[in-house]
Every structure is written in structure tokens, then in C-alpha cells.
Design a protein around this motif. Structure first.
Motif: not given
Ligand code: SF4
Ligand code: SF4
Lengths: 257, 657
Positions: B285-298, B595-600
Motif C-alpha cells: 500500500a505504501l510502496c512508491p514503485a507499486w503505486n506508480t505501476e512498476k512491476p515491483l510489489s514488496p 537510472m531511467e524511469e521508463t515504466i509507469g
């Protein structure tokens, strides 16, 4: 295949250039050094060819003073098998380096491909690859940005003036001078860095290869810094006045119209 | 007699099976090869584990489900006493717990009824939440539904059993069944004979026991494993909020694998983490990657690594380490590993103290150092750090250019100082952040602090190299810096960069560098508190503050920067919805800056939107990387004319000038 990569130790690209007190050259005291960036493409290309051709070896060669051995360590860490350090005094010219390398190569296992960077970023002479090829009586292809390998002949794409390119077909053995775009050089893995520290580097004196003081054709002297850039000028006023002032300046100051 | 024999057989099979599976899980844990940190401070561990487990402190941070979980947890503890008696009496009728005395036994009976109802309420809320409310990060899980069915049926079977016990056996303590006795009077209405009622009592007792045994067999393969793993995991948690990354010992020649290529390269504590996950989704719920549609969820990375461990369990237990498959697989991909900003929102939110970043860092170390596999744009960053001691492409000789004309002594000039100003690469080379440093220098001068800088002797602390996984490069930078600092016998350090702060404070210890390190927020807060700084000028009516992860979650510094802002006259500090430990990362941590941010969607833009929502014309930052990310965010949102991003040092400079 016997693959060779000839490389050079150069000052880091970010260095602030200072001249020696007597203007005889660039003061390199305390300056960080690196493997010349174009040489990285050369090393990478040789390694890729080796990886595709089982049983190949890649030997890195440098000609230079004692510290030059650092770039051999870098090349070994990237994955080269052997390294040869030709001890050549600082200030030697391209002809001496080329003679040393060519003589050295003649003594080693016969080369299939000899890779160079298209130029070293310190003096930017871009002469040694062709000179080595000439001394060995084999072809050289310079400024290469892509290679198609197929047995004894290879097709090299090389950059030519005007941003276009041409393709050259050449029979092995040959010298290749690599340019940007040929590949993406790898970052050494840690196990390879560790191994590289322990690998033996073969040392040869340039004099043992027949290089003498009389081989020096070029002596550089009286280095000068480029004049500092003058501050820009801002032309004020409305469009017509600005255009007029600009033409005036181009005519009287820049003297181009 | 028949019942005893039946029970011995059934319980033997059930406990035998689940015992066997637990033993396997334990052996798997022991096969993990990665090194585990030392677990000292036993007394402290006992205290915090007691509060966190019995007191359910961490679980209760989410109040609604926290209360429900606490009810279920405590209920089960008490009800287990009754179940134990039930097992004992099935083995031997005489083994009742009545020996504890009539009053105590009545209380025990009462508690069984009470806690069964208690648990049932908890389960009903949990079921309502899972099936009706459906919070996004909980997801859908058959396992979870099974658990709710198991536990719910267990409670219902207890009530039925107790009611028919009252009807069929008329025990002396029947009045203590203060709920079941009312149910009994309802069932009495069915008009069954006493024998039938007794028969039903036996039936429901067996139903209950079978459910317990069935559940025991179910647990090892379920997320309910947390009831066994989470306790020890909590006791073994990282006790301090502040932590450094595990240091690798490159001098150790037996170490040939750096980082984790396979699941077994993680430590047994990592495996215990995997066993402990309750799949609650608080991390996600708090992961910045997950919350911006990256494939990572903790949450997923923990579940997926557990799947990897289980899929390899036969190979691992058979000692076929070579055949164990890679840690990076179809689920945990390179993109997953590189998406992490190492913000630790997941770790701080996790009720069972799982440490996600340890695993991600270990995976990165393998990718970078063993396989040389990382986003291409990072390579020049490594090279710059190697040759010039900075991630930016600038010469080391230009490092102190920003300070020209400011009259700051360098340590080489041997000044008497109170504190060393650690500038950092951003302060040295980045145009925007050079101004921050200049402001901080103004503040220090105004407060008459005696300070110096290292000048060109300073190098990058190596934070980004370490987070990206290049431990080797990090250590070479750390060693040089520690050598320099120790040569000047530096004791106190202040820095405006939370990344330098964290590295100097928590990580250089391992290289012989122990310093009193302060972030400039702490330093300025102290100067204000002691009256050495007197902010008198108004700066802005409203300011919102963005928490830097490496200051907040990594080092627990939340209030000092706020107190610096609040010291400015006539300012209202408005908080974003996500603040302090729930604050959202700017997107630059963990080497993501490079790093480049290309997803989400872009993390920095999302965070900037949250800041803009407050309507404050000033976004205050306390970190050079947050500064860059938020400034870019404001530009993207086209708000440059109305909203400024300022460092707290710039605010203090303006307010004290
Ligand atoms: S550290 Fe931050 S970005 Fe990484 S997994 Fe945890 S919450 Fe997500
Ligand atoms: S890792 Fe922790 S917070 Fe995330 S789902 Fe598992 S138990 Fe919940």
C-alpha cells in the motif's frame, strides 16, 4: 582465433588541462588516468569474438611507461586472457609505438584480428593502427562502427564524412580501429577484477624489439592553452535594429560578411 | 476406549504429517548459506518482542483490522487451553483440568465461551473486510478464505459442542458456559433425548478436534505459517530503526559468491522473513514503485521468493546446490529488482518486521558484481565514481570550486573547528544544490559556528554505488574517506545530504570510522533551540515539508526539519496526506537517481502532485536528491511560477538574514 587488442593509458576525460612549466607537454601530476574510451570498444569487440569462437585467446598489449600496466589490468578484468607490456618511454611518438607493437606481434602467435581504438583521446593522433598494419603488411579498417564476421572475410561498417557510412570487405588477418557504436563495453565483474590482479603481465623492453631513438619522427614542443572564450555580446533593440547591428558586427568584428 | 484409540491414530497422522512438514521447513531454513547478522541485546529483544507479540503493537498500527487481529490472537491463545484439555481427556477421561480448583476451573470454562465469541467477532470483521470492503492491497486469496473458514468453523463447533455438552451431560460447571447455556436452551427446544444430545456433543467434539488437526496439517503450506514464524522473526528483528547495509568481507577468500544468485544465497533470517509474511499488503500500500505501476510489489517479492524457495526445496534438501534455479525468475525479474528506491516504507509498515531491502540489495549485488548486469545508464556513474570520486562527470579537482570566495578553511589548512561540513557530491557539483550549500554556509557563519571542509580531499561517500549493488566500489570509496577523516581526527560532522548522513553515521563504522554525524536539520534545530540562530524574517505563509527516506525511515529524524520550519515567523506548516513514516519517496533513492524511469507514472511527479494538493507555495526539502526530483516535478506540472522548492537551509538563511 588469436585476437589482440592494443590499448593506451590516457588522462581522464574530466581532467582540467594544465601545462608543464616549460610548455613541453601537459602536466599529468595527480591526474587520474583511464583506459582510452575507444580502446574499450576494441577490448569489448575482441571479447565478444572470443566468446563466439571457442578456443580463442585475447591478448592485450600496451606500449608505454611503467604506469601503463594499469590499463592492462583493466583489460584483464574485462576478460582478456593475456597481457603484454612493452616498456616505452613517455614522449615517444606514434612511429615508435607502432614499430614496437608490430615487432612484438610478429613474435607472438600469428594474429587473426588486431583491434585498436580509432584514436587515443590524449593526442588524438589516430595513426598507430594504420602504421602497425603497414609494418605487418596487412589491411587496416579504421573508424569501424559495426562488423559482420563470417570466416576468413569480414564486413566492416565504417563512418565516413557527412554522417554517412560505407561497408568494407576485408580478408583476415586485419587491423580494426574501433569507434563508438561498435558495441557497449562491459563493466568488469568482481571475480574477474580479483583474478586480473593476480594475472601475470609479460614485460618486453622496446629496445629489445629494435626500437631506437632514431625511430622518433615527431617531437612536440611549446604547448599552448587555447585563448579563453570571450564573453558573448547581447544585441538590443527591435528586430530591424538588431539585424542591422548583427550584420555590422559580422562585417567589422568577425569579418565573415 | 474406542475414542482414545481413534484419537491416537488420527492425531498421530495429523501431527506426524504437519511435524514432518515443519521439520522440512526448518531444514530448509538451515540450508540457507548467506551470512546472518549477530543477534545481541537479548533483554531488549525480550521486551520489544513481548510488546509486539502479546501487545500486538505493530499489528495495531492499522486500528480496525488491528483490533480484530488482536481479538483473534488472544482468543486463540486462551481457547488453546480448552483444546489441550479436550485432547488430554480424549486420551484419558481422568485428565481433566479440574485439579486447578473449582473457581479457577469455572473461570477457565467461562473464558472458553467468552473468547470463542471474541474470536468470532474478529473473524466476522476480517471476513467482512476481505470479502466486502476489499482493500486494494489485500488482494484475493483462496488461502486467506480457507483460513477464515477453518477458524470460523472452529469457533462454531466449540459453541455447538458446549451447548450439547450442557444438554447431554449436565456438567456441574454448566452455568460458566454463559453463552452456550443460552444456545443450549434453544437447542433444547428440538426435544432430543439426553442420549441423542450426548451423542451430538461427542459428534461436535470430534468435529472440533478434526478441524484442529486438519488445520495443523494445513498451516505449514499456508500463509498461516506466520503464527509460528512471526514470533521468532519479531524477536530477531533489526532492533534499531537506523541500519546500515550488510558489509561484505572481500578479504575473506572463502567468499566466492557476492550477493544472492540463488535463493539459498540469502540468509536463514531472510528465509524466516519469507515464512513470516501474512500477505497483509501493508507494505504494498505504501510502496512508491507499486503505486506508480512498476512491476515491483514488496508483498509479491516476498511471496515470490517463498515460491522460489519451495520450488527448489527438494534440490536444496538433497544437497544439489548447483541445480537450484536462479533467484531472478519469471516473477522476480530484473525490472522488479531495479524498481526499488530503497525507501523502506515496506519495512516500516510490515507488522512482522520483514526486511525487504536486504533481499533486493543482495539480488543487486549479484547482478552487478557477479554478472555485470544492470541498467546501462549506470555504467558511466560507476566509472565517474571510480576515477573522479563523484557520480557526476566532473573532475575531482573541481570539487571545491563552489566554495571559492566564501572563505571556508579546508582541513588541510589545519583550522580549529567545532564541526566538519561534509559537502557531498550534489552540494559540490549540482548547480541547484550548490546554492543550498551556500545558504547553509551563511547560516553557519551567522551562528558563529567554526567549521571547515575537506575540499578536494572529500570523495563521494559511495551511497549510490552501495545501494545499486556495487559493494566493491563503495568500499574503496569508504576506505579512502575514512582514512582522510581519521587522518584529521574528525569527530563531529554535519551534512545537508541524508544519503551522506546515513552512510557516514551508520555504515562507515565497519571501516573504522566512528563519528558524531548530524544532518543539517538536526544541527539547525539545535542552533535555534540554543538561541544561536534567530529567525526573524517571514518567508512564506504556508510551507509543506517532504520527508527524505534516508532521514526519516532510515534514521528516524522526522521532527527536527519540521521544527526548523516552524521556527520561522508566521508560517503554517501544512502536512501532505502521506507524511513522516508513511511519506512517499521522491523516487531518487536506491540509486534510482541514476537510472531511467521508463515504466509507469513517474514517482517524482506523483509525489509532487501530493505536495501541490496542500496548496502551499513552498515545498521544503532536506535532501539534494529530493530537491532535484521535486523541482523536476514542479516543472512537469508547470507550476514553476507559483511554487518553489527550497531546502530548509535556504529557508533558514532567508529568515535569519
Ligand atoms: S523499499 Fe520502498 S520502493 Fe523498495 S520495495 Fe520497499 S516500499 Fe517499495
Ligand atoms: S511483507 Fe509484511 S507488510 Fe508485506 S504483506 Fe507480508 S506481512 Fe504484510
Amino acid at each position: 582465433m588469436n585476437l589482440y587488442v592494443c590499448i593506451k593509458r590516457v588522462p581522464d576525460t574530466e581532467m582540467k588541462v594544465k601545462l608543464k612549466a616549460d610548455n613541453s607537454g601537459v602536466d599529468l601530476a595527480g591526474v587520474k588516468t583511464i583506459l582510452s574510451p575507444y580502446d574499450e570498444f576494441a577490448v569489448e569487440e575482441a571479447l565478444r569474438v572470443k566468446e563466439k569462437n571457442a578456443g580463442s585467446t585475447v591478448t592485450a598489449i600496451t606500449a608505454g611507461p611503467a604506469e601503463a600496466i594499469e590499463v592492462l589490468r583493466t583489460a584483464l578484468a574485462m576478460g582478456c586472457d593475456n597481457a603484454i607490456h612493452i616498456e616505452l618511454a613517455d614522449g615517444s611518438d606514434s612511429n615508435m609505438a607502432a614499430k614496437a607493437i608490430a615487432e612484438c606481434l610478429k613474435k607472438e602467435a600469428p594474429a587473426d584480428l588486431i583491434y585498436f581504438g580509432k584514436e587515443a583521446i590524449d593526442d588524438g593522433a589516430a595513426m598507430v593502427p594504420q602504421m602497425v598494419a603497414a609494418r605487418m603488411g596487412i589491411p587496416s579498417v579504421t573508424i569501424v562502427t559495426g562488423i559482420e564476421y563470417s570466416g576468413a572475410t569480414i564486413k566492416c561498417k565504417r563512418e565516413i564524412e557527412g554522417g554517412s557510412s560505407e561497408t568494407v570487405e576485408v580478408t583476415l588477418p586485419t587491423v580494426i580501429a574501433a569507434s563508438k557504436g561498435l558495441n557497449e563495453p562491459r563493466y568488469a565483474t568482481l571475480p574477474n577484477i580479483m583474478k586480473a590482479k593476480k594475472k601475470e603481465v609479460k614485460a618486453i623492453k622496446a629496445s629489445d624489439l629494435g626500437v631506437a631513438a632514431s625511430d622518433q619522427k615527431v617531437k612536440l614542443s611549446n604547448f599552448q592553452m587555447p585563448p579563453p572564450k570571450a564573453a558573448g555580446k547581447k544585441i538590443e533593440g527591435d528586430a530591424a535594429a538588431q539585424a542591422k547591428a548583427l550584420v555590422q558586427l559580422l562585417h567589422t568584428e568577425a569579418k565573415v560578411v | 476406549m474406542l475414542q482414545t484409540v481413534a484419537f491416537v491414530i488420527v492425531a498421530g497422522i495429523a501431527f506426524g504429517y504437519s511435524g514432518f512438514r515443519f521439520a522440512k521447513l526448518f531444514q530448509l531454513l538451515k540450508s540457507m548459506k548467506g551470512r546472518t547478522p549477530k543477534f545481541g541485546r537479548v533483554a531488549e529483544r525480550i521486551v520489544t518482542a513481548t510488546v509486539d507479540i502479546l501487545g500486538q503493537r505493530a499489528v495495531l498500527r492499522d486500528p480496525w483490522i488491528g483490533v480484530a487481529h488482536t481479538m483473534i490472537f488472544w482468543g486463540f491463545l486462551i481457547i488453546t487451553l480448552g483444546t489441550l484439555e479436550q485432547f488430554a481427556m480424549t486420551l484419558n477421561e481422568g485428565w481433566t483440568f479440574e485439579f486447578i480448583g473449582q473457581t479457577a476451573y469455572s473461570a477457565l470454562i467461562w473464558s472458553q465461551d467468552f473468547f470463542t465469541a471474541f474470536v468470532l467477532y474478529g473473524i466476522l470483521y476480517a471476513a467482512y473486510r476481505r470479502l466486502v470492503k476489499r482493500p486494494k492491497n489485500l488482494g484475493q486469496s483462496q488461502d486467506a478464505n480457507n483460513i477464515l473458514m477453518f477458524t470460523g468453523s472452529l469457533m462454531v463447533s466449540i459453541f455447538l459442542m458446549n451447548s450439547f455438552h450442557v444438554l447431554g451431560s449436565d456438567p456441574w460447571f454448566k452455568d460458566s458456559y454463559f453463552i452456550s447455556k443460552h444456545l443450549a436452551s434453544v437447542f433444547g427446544g428440538l426435544g432430543f433425548s439426553t442420549e441423542t444430545n450426548h451423542g451430538l456433543y461427542i459428534f461436535f467434539k470430534w468435529l472440533h478436534m478434526s478441524l484442529v488437526l486438519g488445520f495443523a496439517m494445513y498451516i505449514p503450506g499456508s500463509k498461516h505459517l506466520h503464527i509460528l514464524a512471526a514470533g521468532p522473526n519479531t524477536a530477531l528483528k533489526h532492533l534499531d530503526v537506523a541500519k546500515g547495509m550488510r558489509t561484505l568481507n572481500f578479504a575473506d577468500e572463502t567468499l566466492t559468491q557476492y550477493g544472492a544468485a540463488k535463493i539459498t544465497d540469502l540468509s536463514w533470517k531472510d528465509a524466516l522473513d519469507l515464512y513470516s509474511c501474512t500477505e497483509c499488503g501493508r507494505c504494498e500500500a505504501l510502496c512508491p514503485a507499486w503505486n506508480t505501476e512498476k512491476p515491483l510489489s514488496p508483498k509479491s517479492i516476498i511471496i515470490d521468493m517463498k515460491k522460489n524457495l519451495y520450488a527448489n526445496k527438494d534440490l536444496i534438501l538433497a544437497g544439489k546446490a548447483d541445480e537450484v534455479t536462479s533467484l531472478i525468475d519469471a516473477r522476480v525479474t530484473d525490472d522488479v529488482i531495479w524498481a526499488c528506491t530503497s525507501c523502506r516504507a515496506c519495512e516500516v509498515a510490515c507488522p512482522v518486521f520483514i526486511e525487504h531491502t536486504d533481499k533486493i540489495f543482495d539480488a543487486r549485488r549479484n547482478l552487478v558484481m557477479m554478472e555485470s548486469r544492470f541498467p546501462v545508464e549506470v555504467q558511466p556513474v560507476f566509472k565517474n565514481m571510480e576515477t573522479n570520486g563523484t557520480p557526476w562527470a566532473f573532475s575531482a579537482s573541481e570539487r571545491a570550486n563552489w566554495a571559492e570566495g566564501l572563505g571556508i578553511p579546508t582541513m588541510a589548512e589545519n583550522p580549529t573547528i567545532e564541526v566538519l561540513l561534509w559537502v557531498g557530491c550534489a552540494g559540490s557539483y549540482d548547480e541547484r544544490n550548490k546554492n543550498v550549500l551556500k545558504s547553509f554556509v551563511n547560516v553557519l557563519k551567522r551562528a558563529e559556528v567554526k567549521f571547515a571542509i575537506l575540499g578536494t580531499e572529500e570523495q563521494c561517500t559511495g551511497d549510490a554505488a552501495r545501494r545499486i549493488g556495487n559493494e566493491y566500489l563503495f568500499q574503496s570509496l569508504a576506505q579512502t574517506n575514512v582514512e582522510t577523516l581519521n587522518r584529521y581526527a574528525v569527530k563531529d560532522i554535519v551534512t545537508a545530504c541524508p544519503h551522506c548522513f546515513n552512510t557516514l553515521k551508520n555504515e562507515y563504522k565497519d571501516f573504522g570510522g566512528t563519528y558524531n554525524v548530524m544532518h543539517h536539520s538536526e544541527f539547525m534545530a539545535k542552533l535555534v533551540a540554543t538561541g544561536k540562530l534567530k529567525p526573524t524574517q517571514e518567508v512564506a505563509k504556508k510551507i509543506t515539508f517532504h520527508d527524505s527516506c534516508y532521514l526519516g525511515r532510515w534514521n528516524n529524524v522526522y521532527e527536527e526539519p519540521r521544527s526548523v520550519i516552524s521556527a520561522i515567523p508566521n508560517v503554517e506548516l501544512v502536512e501532505m496526506k502521506q507524511n513522516r513514516k508513511d511519506g512517499m519517496c521522491c523516487g531518487a533513492g536506491g540509486g534510482r537517481m541514476w537510472m531511467e524511469e521508463t515504466i509507469g507514472r513517474r514517482v517524482n511527479v506523483v509525489r509532487t502532485e501530493q505536495a501541490l494538493e496542500t496548496g502551499a507555495p513552498v515545498i521544503a526539502s532536506s535532501c539534494p536528491f529530493c530537491m532535484t526530483m521535486l523541482s523536476d516535478g514542479v516543472k512537469t506540472k508547470d507550476k514553476v511560477d507559483s511554487v518553489r522548492v527550497l531546502d530548509i537551509a535556504e529557508l533558514m538563511d532567508a529568515s535569519t538574514s
